[in-house]
Scaffold this motif. Structure first.
Motif, PDB file in Angstrom:
ATOM      1  N   PRO A  70       1.667  -2.292   1.120  1.00 33.88           N
ATOM      2  CA  PRO A  70       0.991  -2.391   2.416  1.00 33.88           C
ATOM      3  C   PRO A  70       0.953  -1.047   3.130  1.00 33.88           C
ATOM      4  O   PRO A  70       1.587  -0.070   2.707  1.00 33.88           O
ATOM      5  CB  PRO A  70       1.873  -3.389   3.174  1.00 33.88           C
ATOM      6  N   ASP A 127      -2.725 -10.354   4.533  1.00 35.87           N
ATOM      7  CA  ASP A 127      -2.963  -8.922   4.726  1.00 35.87           C
ATOM      8  C   ASP A 127      -4.285  -8.599   4.035  1.00 35.87           C
ATOM      9  O   ASP A 127      -4.315  -8.254   2.854  1.00 35.87           O
ATOM     10  CB  ASP A 127      -1.810  -8.116   4.124  1.00 35.87           C
ATOM     11  N   ARG A 176      -4.738  -5.167   2.391  1.00 33.46           N
ATOM     12  CA  ARG A 176      -4.015  -5.041   1.124  1.00 33.46           C
ATOM     13  C   ARG A 176      -4.697  -5.849   0.017  1.00 33.46           C
ATOM     14  O   ARG A 176      -4.745  -5.413  -1.130  1.00 33.46           O
ATOM     15  CB  ARG A 176      -2.572  -5.501   1.297  1.00 33.46           C
TER      16      ARG A 176
END
Length: 223
Positions: A11, A74, A77
């Motif tokens: 990340p 996310d 990501r």
């Protein structure tokens, strides 16, 4: 020959410990770690192998499903690692997916995921642990079984999701005592493997280190 470069995804912020441990294992076996974060998918890097590390759940939209649990995704990501996995598969690079990385590898190959494992566990605990307290049952004819040299082993567990239907070109190489998939691999490829546990936290176990050794060894063979 020069050291093979191993891309390690993660990340934008956080996950410093796991990525550091993966990098240390890569260096130990003669590789050169390259840390990649969201935004780097648009750049051009020369790497011969990939490790996709663990982290947040994968957005179920990527496997055409509705959310079943409270979202903790996310998206940036997901974009990075989708591009890296697709690139590695297209160029036939060695790839190791860890936890979330194994799940996204499966999704990119057309598979899907169980979004919540609590109801599927009867013989194993829902408790997350860094320690190798859970039993791994390996398929005896798998690459993973040959690599680890055992039919059963011990692993840690930090996940709440897992692989359901296996993607095209992949097979299950290990399960736990509840028959939940713990590892997948791609027969016929140099080295493409996904493990649901976190071997970077088990580097004190020589069998777990073999995963990183095999990845770096395979990366040396990339032309």
């Amino acid at each position: 020959m020069s050291k093979p470069v191993i891309a390690i995804t993660g990340p934008t912020k956080g996950a410093v410990g796991p990525r550091f441990l993966v990098a240390q294992a890569v260096r130990y076996y003669g590789g050169e770690p390259l840390q990649l974060k969201p935004g780097d998918e648009t750049k051009h890097f020369g790497y011969q192998g990939v490790v996709v590390t663990g982290g947040h759940d994968i957005d179920p939209v990527l496997y055409a499903a509705e959310p079943e649990v409270k979202p903790k995704y996310d998206a940036a990501r997901d974009t990075l690692e989708t591009a890296i996995i697709d690139d590695a598969l297209a160029r036939e690079l060695p790839l190791l997916g860890i936890c979330r990385g194994a799940q996204l590898l499966n999704v990119r190959c057309g598979g899907n995921l169980f979004q919540d494992l609590k109801s599927r566990r009867k013989l194993t605990s829902n408790r997350r642990t860094l320690l190798p307290l859970k039993t791994l049952c390996l398929e005896p004819d798998s690459h993973l079984a040959r690599l680890l040299g055992v039919e059963r082993g011990k692993i840690n567990s930090l996940h709440n999701q897992a692989i359901d239907q296996v993607g095209k070109g992949l097979v299950i190489s290990a399960r736990d005592l509840d028959n939940i998939t713990q590892a997948i691999e791609a027969p016929g490829r140099r080295f493409v493997m996904g493990v649901q546990w976190h071997p970077e936290f088990l580097l004190f176990m020589h069998r777990q280190r073999r995963l990183f050794k095999a990845l770096v060894t395979a990366a040396r063979e990339v032309g």
